[in-house]
Design a protein around this motif. Sequence first.
Motif, PDB file in Angstrom:
ATOM      1  N   ASN A 235       8.981   9.452  -0.803  1.00  0.00           N
ATOM      2  CA  ASN A 235       8.131   9.985   0.174  1.00  0.00           C
ATOM      3  C   ASN A 235       8.669  10.094   1.452  1.00  0.00           C
ATOM      4  OD1 ASN A 235       6.376  11.291   1.067  1.00  0.00           O
ATOM      5  ND2 ASN A 235       4.544   9.587   0.694  1.00  0.00           N
TER       6      ASN A 235
ATOM      7  N   GLN B 185       8.761   5.468  -3.416  1.00  0.00           N
ATOM      8  CA  GLN B 185       7.298   5.440  -3.715  1.00  0.00           C
ATOM      9  C   GLN B 185       6.789   3.841  -3.970  1.00  0.00           C
ATOM     10  OE1 GLN B 185       5.326   8.115  -3.408  1.00  0.00           O
ATOM     11  NE2 GLN B 185       3.830   6.748  -3.840  1.00  0.00           N
ATOM     12  N   ASN B 186       7.720   3.270  -4.742  1.00  0.00           N
ATOM     13  CA  ASN B 186       7.403   1.781  -5.139  1.00  0.00           C
ATOM     14  C   ASN B 186       6.971   0.984  -3.888  1.00  0.00           C
ATOM     15  OD1 ASN B 186      10.261   1.435  -4.162  1.00  0.00           O
ATOM     16  ND2 ASN B 186      10.533   0.065  -5.463  1.00  0.00           N
TER      17      ASN B 186
ATOM     18  N   ASP C 147       3.483   2.153  -2.900  1.00  0.00           N
ATOM     19  CA  ASP C 147       2.436   1.892  -4.119  1.00  0.00           C
ATOM     20  C   ASP C 147       2.163   0.537  -3.872  1.00  0.00           C
ATOM     21  OD1 ASP C 147       2.651   4.392  -5.134  1.00  0.00           O
ATOM     22  OD2 ASP C 147       4.058   3.695  -6.901  1.00  0.00           O
ATOM     23  N   ARG C 148       3.089  -0.448  -3.626  1.00  0.00           N
ATOM     24  CA  ARG C 148       2.973  -1.659  -3.594  1.00  0.00           C
ATOM     25  C   ARG C 148       2.070  -2.080  -2.073  1.00  0.00           C
ATOM     26  NH1 ARG C 148       1.343  -6.452  -5.732  1.00  0.00           N
ATOM     27  NH2 ARG C 148       2.002  -8.202  -4.746  1.00  0.00           N
TER      28      ARG C 148
ATOM     29  N   ASN D 206      -0.087   0.061  -1.033  1.00  0.00           N
ATOM     30  CA  ASN D 206      -1.451   0.220  -1.041  1.00  0.00           C
ATOM     31  C   ASN D 206      -2.270  -0.650  -2.306  1.00  0.00           C
ATOM     32  OD1 ASN D 206      -1.411   2.546   0.508  1.00  0.00           O
ATOM     33  ND2 ASN D 206      -0.564   3.981  -1.352  1.00  0.00           N
ATOM     34  N   GLU D 207      -1.388  -1.231  -3.047  1.00  0.00           N
ATOM     35  CA  GLU D 207      -1.875  -2.203  -4.198  1.00  0.00           C
ATOM     36  C   GLU D 207      -2.633  -3.412  -3.413  1.00  0.00           C
ATOM     37  OE1 GLU D 207      -0.077  -5.049  -7.429  1.00  0.00           O
ATOM     38  OE2 GLU D 207       0.717  -3.023  -7.412  1.00  0.00           O
TER      39      GLU D 207
ATOM     40  N   LYS E  63      -5.691  -2.582  -1.367  1.00  0.00           N
ATOM     41  CA  LYS E  63      -7.030  -2.531  -2.194  1.00  0.00           C
ATOM     42  C   LYS E  63      -7.186  -3.818  -2.519  1.00  0.00           C
ATOM     43  CE  LYS E  63      -8.921  -0.443  -6.426  1.00  0.00           C
ATOM     44  NZ  LYS E  63      -8.221   0.481  -7.725  1.00  0.00           N
TER      45      LYS E  63
END
Length: 83
Positions: free
Chosen positions: A3, A8-9, A12-13, A15-16, A19
């Motif tokens: 991105n 992207q990983n 993603d991490r 964001n994970e 959250k």
Amino acid sequence: MENNGIPQNLIDRINELAKKKKTLGLTAEEKEEQKSLRETYLTMFRENFRSHVEMLQVFDKTGKEVTPQKVRDVQREKGLRDD
């Protein structure tokens, strides 16, 4: 998949963990990982942004190039300009 030059990983991490922080909370190790991932993200973002700015050429309404001198100098140093 990337991105804007950022894997992207990695996103993603980040964001994970964000959250999980909002719902369950993070362990000390996860907090340290989150901090490290954010620093990595910001470093990559800045490098990517700098690269984009260094590639820019700015023109006024009449078509005359008005790229800032500092940017033109960097472009010359990197061999991106012939003038």
